[in-house]
Motif scaffolding. Sequence first.
Motif, PDB file in Angstrom:
ATOM      1  N   PRO A   1       0.812  -1.219   0.000  1.00 11.58           N
ATOM      2  CA  PRO A   1       0.000   0.000   0.000  1.00 11.58           C
ATOM      3  C   PRO A   1       0.850   1.276   0.000  1.00 11.58           C
ATOM      4  O   PRO A   1       1.985   1.286   0.482  1.00 11.58           O
ATOM      5  N   ASN A   2       0.259   2.319  -0.540  1.00 15.96           N
ATOM      6  CA  ASN A   2       0.922   3.625  -0.525  1.00 15.96           C
ATOM      7  C   ASN A   2       0.889   4.217   0.872  1.00 15.96           C
ATOM      8  O   ASN A   2       1.850   4.847   1.320  1.00 15.96           O
ATOM      9  N   GLU A   3      -0.216   3.992   1.566  1.00 22.81           N
ATOM     10  CA  GLU A   3      -0.375   4.496   2.932  1.00 22.81           C
ATOM     11  C   GLU A   3      -0.983   3.397   3.783  1.00 22.81           C
ATOM     12  O   GLU A   3      -1.929   2.732   3.375  1.00 22.81           O
ATOM     13  N   LEU A   4      -0.426   3.209   4.985  1.00 28.83           N
ATOM     14  CA  LEU A   4      -0.923   2.183   5.898  1.00 28.83           C
ATOM     15  C   LEU A   4      -0.975   2.771   7.306  1.00 28.83           C
ATOM     16  O   LEU A   4       0.057   3.160   7.862  1.00 28.83           O
ATOM     17  N   ASN A   5      -2.168   2.843   7.865  1.00 24.70           N
ATOM     18  CA  ASN A   5      -2.374   3.390   9.203  1.00 24.70           C
ATOM     19  C   ASN A   5      -3.001   2.330  10.099  1.00 24.70           C
ATOM     20  O   ASN A   5      -3.870   1.570   9.660  1.00 24.70           O
ATOM     21  N   ASN A   6      -2.557   2.310  11.341  1.00 29.78           N
ATOM     22  CA  ASN A   6      -3.107   1.360  12.309  1.00 29.78           C
ATOM     23  C   ASN A   6      -3.270   2.042  13.665  1.00 29.78           C
ATOM     24  O   ASN A   6      -2.394   2.786  14.110  1.00 29.78           O
ATOM     25  N   VAL A   7      -4.389   1.762  14.309  1.00 29.49           N
ATOM     26  CA  VAL A   7      -4.631   2.158  15.701  1.00 29.49           C
ATOM     27  C   VAL A   7      -5.009   0.892  16.460  1.00 29.49           C
ATOM     28  O   VAL A   7      -5.973   0.205  16.075  1.00 29.49           O
ATOM     29  N   SER A   8      -4.253   0.570  17.508  1.00 28.54           N
ATOM     30  CA  SER A   8      -4.483  -0.664  18.256  1.00 28.54           C
ATOM     31  C   SER A   8      -4.727  -0.360  19.729  1.00 28.54           C
ATOM     32  O   SER A   8      -4.019   0.447  20.332  1.00 28.54           O
ATOM     33  N   GLU A   9      -5.740  -1.030  20.276  1.00 27.05           N
ATOM     34  CA  GLU A   9      -6.038  -0.976  21.708  1.00 27.05           C
ATOM     35  C   GLU A   9      -5.781  -2.370  22.277  1.00 27.05           C
ATOM     36  O   GLU A   9      -6.423  -3.339  21.872  1.00 27.05           O
ATOM     37  N   VAL A  10      -4.827  -2.440  23.192  1.00 28.64           N
ATOM     38  CA  VAL A  10      -4.411  -3.726  23.750  1.00 28.64           C
ATOM     39  C   VAL A  10      -4.804  -3.778  25.226  1.00 28.64           C
ATOM     40  O   VAL A  10      -4.364  -2.942  26.020  1.00 28.64           O
TER      41      VAL A  10
ATOM     42  N   VAL B   1      -1.374 -12.571  28.714  1.00 27.54           N
ATOM     43  CA  VAL B   1      -2.254 -12.685  27.551  1.00 27.54           C
ATOM     44  C   VAL B   1      -3.030 -11.383  27.405  1.00 27.54           C
ATOM     45  O   VAL B   1      -3.196 -10.628  28.357  1.00 27.54           O
ATOM     46  N   PHE B   2      -3.519 -11.131  26.192  1.00 37.83           N
ATOM     47  CA  PHE B   2      -4.193  -9.866  25.929  1.00 37.83           C
ATOM     48  C   PHE B   2      -5.234 -10.040  24.820  1.00 37.83           C
ATOM     49  O   PHE B   2      -5.253 -11.046  24.102  1.00 37.83           O
ATOM     50  N   THR B   3      -6.069  -9.020  24.706  1.00 41.74           N
ATOM     51  CA  THR B   3      -6.986  -8.878  23.573  1.00 41.74           C
ATOM     52  C   THR B   3      -6.629  -7.589  22.857  1.00 41.74           C
ATOM     53  O   THR B   3      -6.516  -6.536  23.493  1.00 41.74           O
ATOM     54  N   ALA B   4      -6.428  -7.663  21.547  1.00 44.16           N
ATOM     55  CA  ALA B   4      -6.019  -6.506  20.754  1.00 44.16           C
ATOM     56  C   ALA B   4      -7.096  -6.169  19.734  1.00 44.16           C
ATOM     57  O   ALA B   4      -7.479  -7.019  18.925  1.00 44.16           O
ATOM     58  N   ASN B   5      -7.609  -4.941  19.811  1.00 50.73           N
ATOM     59  CA  ASN B   5      -8.537  -4.433  18.793  1.00 50.73           C
ATOM     60  C   ASN B   5      -7.741  -3.549  17.842  1.00 50.73           C
ATOM     61  O   ASN B   5      -7.251  -2.488  18.227  1.00 50.73           O
ATOM     62  N   MET B   6      -7.616  -3.981  16.600  1.00 49.73           N
ATOM     63  CA  MET B   6      -6.738  -3.319  15.644  1.00 49.73           C
ATOM     64  C   MET B   6      -7.555  -2.777  14.470  1.00 49.73           C
ATOM     65  O   MET B   6      -8.328  -3.514  13.850  1.00 49.73           O
ATOM     66  N   LYS B   7      -7.395  -1.488  14.194  1.00 47.25           N
ATOM     67  CA  LYS B   7      -8.103  -0.822  13.097  1.00 47.25           C
ATOM     68  C   LYS B   7      -7.082  -0.396  12.043  1.00 47.25           C
ATOM     69  O   LYS B   7      -6.117   0.303  12.365  1.00 47.25           O
ATOM     70  N   PHE B   8      -7.314  -0.801  10.808  1.00 47.50           N
ATOM     71  CA  PHE B   8      -6.413  -0.483   9.702  1.00 47.50           C
ATOM     72  C   PHE B   8      -7.135   0.356   8.662  1.00 47.50           C
ATOM     73  O   PHE B   8      -8.319   0.138   8.385  1.00 47.50           O
ATOM     74  N   ASN B   9      -6.427   1.305   8.075  1.00 43.56           N
ATOM     75  CA  ASN B   9      -6.930   2.004   6.899  1.00 43.56           C
ATOM     76  C   ASN B   9      -5.746   2.486   6.080  1.00 43.56           C
ATOM     77  O   ASN B   9      -4.614   2.553   6.579  1.00 43.56           O
TER      78      ASN B   9
ATOM     79  N   SER C   1      -0.252   3.501  15.931  1.00 46.66           N
ATOM     80  CA  SER C   1      -0.497   4.105  17.238  1.00 46.66           C
ATOM     81  C   SER C   1      -1.069   3.031  18.152  1.00 46.66           C
ATOM     82  O   SER C   1      -2.057   2.377  17.805  1.00 46.66           O
ATOM     83  N   MET C   2      -0.448   2.825  19.299  1.00 44.45           N
ATOM     84  CA  MET C   2      -0.856   1.741  20.191  1.00 44.45           C
ATOM     85  C   MET C   2      -1.091   2.262  21.602  1.00 44.45           C
ATOM     86  O   MET C   2      -0.278   3.004  22.148  1.00 44.45           O
ATOM     87  N   ASN C   3      -2.215   1.855  22.182  1.00 40.05           N
ATOM     88  CA  ASN C   3      -2.549   2.151  23.577  1.00 40.05           C
ATOM     89  C   ASN C   3      -2.773   0.844  24.321  1.00 40.05           C
ATOM     90  O   ASN C   3      -3.332  -0.102  23.758  1.00 40.05           O
ATOM     91  N   SER C   4      -2.335   0.796  25.578  1.00 38.26           N
ATOM     92  CA  SER C   4      -2.504  -0.429  26.357  1.00 38.26           C
ATOM     93  C   SER C   4      -2.539  -0.092  27.844  1.00 38.26           C
ATOM     94  O   SER C   4      -2.002   0.928  28.280  1.00 38.26           O
ATOM     95  N   ASP C   5      -3.177  -0.971  28.629  1.00 36.01           N
ATOM     96  CA  ASP C   5      -3.157  -0.838  30.078  1.00 36.01           C
ATOM     97  C   ASP C   5      -2.029  -1.653  30.703  1.00 36.01           C
ATOM     98  O   ASP C   5      -1.980  -1.810  31.924  1.00 36.01           O
ATOM     99  N   TRP C   6      -1.132  -2.183  29.857  1.00 44.51           N
ATOM    100  CA  TRP C   6       0.031  -2.917  30.378  1.00 44.51           C
ATOM    101  C   TRP C   6       1.110  -1.917  30.777  1.00 44.51           C
ATOM    102  O   TRP C   6       1.526  -1.093  29.973  1.00 44.51           O
TER     103      TRP C   6
END
Length: 451
Positions: free
Chosen positions: A107-116, A131-139, A244-249
């Motif tokens: 891709p020309n542009e790849l963006n991701n926002v992840s909540e872990v 162990v974790f659950t990751a919600n990952m959004k790509f555009n 961009s990643m956010n986590s409570d770890w």
Amino acid sequence: MENQENQGNEPKSFLQSNTAKMIMVGLLTLFLLIPLLFVQDLIRERSERKNEVDQEIATLWGSDVTFYGPILRIPYQTYENYNVTDTKTGATTIQKRAFTQYAYFFPNELNNVSEVKKNESLKRGIFNPIVFTANMKFNGSFTAPNFAKLNIPTENVQWDKAAVLVRTTNLKSIKSELSIKLNNEKLLFEPQPEDKTDYSILATTLFNYTNLAAGKPIQFHFDIQYNGSNSINFIPIGKITKVSMNSDWESPSLEGSFAANDATKVVNKDGFHADWKILDINRTFSQQYAASLPNLDDYKFGVKLIDTVDEYQQNERVSKYGFLVIGLTFLIFFLIQSVSKINIHIFQYSMIGIALIMFYTLLISITEHSSFSLAYAIAGTAVITMITLYSISILKNRKFALFIAAALTVLYSFIYVIIQMEDYALLVGSIGLFLILGAVMYFSRKIDWGK
């Protein structure tokens, strides 16, 4: 009268000399290394058991996550000439054989926002794996493919069989719908036969190729929810890749070939936030490939969720100071014996040594059910109290027993401080040992070693 004086001045045997007692105490110290080694084996065994449980839960819940995609895959025809000989006439003709191969475009542009989010519900007995659950959004977007760079004639391109694929290491632990939006068109991902790597493949079907064939870019958007463990990594295949990643770890280890942005990075007791921006000039691979995809694992980046307070590692580090604790404790008793002329039997030294060994078994057993600091305090207090009470009975002097209690308290506190330190552990340890050596030299300066 003379006989009595002669008897009083009669020299002691070698076994009664300070030298012989020192040798016996030294041999006992070396002998106690055997049970100390057994304790260290016990710590390693418990640590290996914890790793086995972690691996078992990771197999069921989800392993490390590595994401490689999305990738535009377009098949094309290649032709090979070969000779055909007529068996009757002997004439030879040249014919063409068609082969289907694939061109891959990043891709020309790849963006991701992840909540872990960490998951603490999978505790197995006394073990609590990461162990974790990751919600990952790509555009992002794909630009029109440039087949000229791959020396592929446009007439050989099979646009009607184009697809978008992603590669991941954790296919079985995806917990969301497998779909992607290309412009306004929603397409479903389908699992593909695995290649000869650690990755699994998802690909779309019935791809609308008209925009790409007309030289127009397409936008994409999709979400994925993972169950995973230990780490999350990305491969920066976009011409511009932003994550961009956010986590409570609260104890991440940002790893890989690219560093997170220091200006926006936040790590505290509530969790962490990290941003990455990687340009195509920051890495040395192309945006398009023919025939096969490259292995780009060397360009991975992301985060490893770690347990900074590994109780087994701390127990193992403490046990490595066991020889020092036993040796210094015996030295204190030996100096008291030499100065006060109180006789301490080798059996009594043995009891003290066994009590010191018991500290480590108490420490690891209590640590498995509480924090390391609390376990250290309980085990240390129990052993110091036992040795102090025993010292009162064998030395017949509370002053010496209190001195021993104070010395052991300082020694165990010193070792605890070293264990908690990382950057200054060697410096503090060296200074502490130097001071201990100075104290031993001072208190032993008046002992007559010839007796």
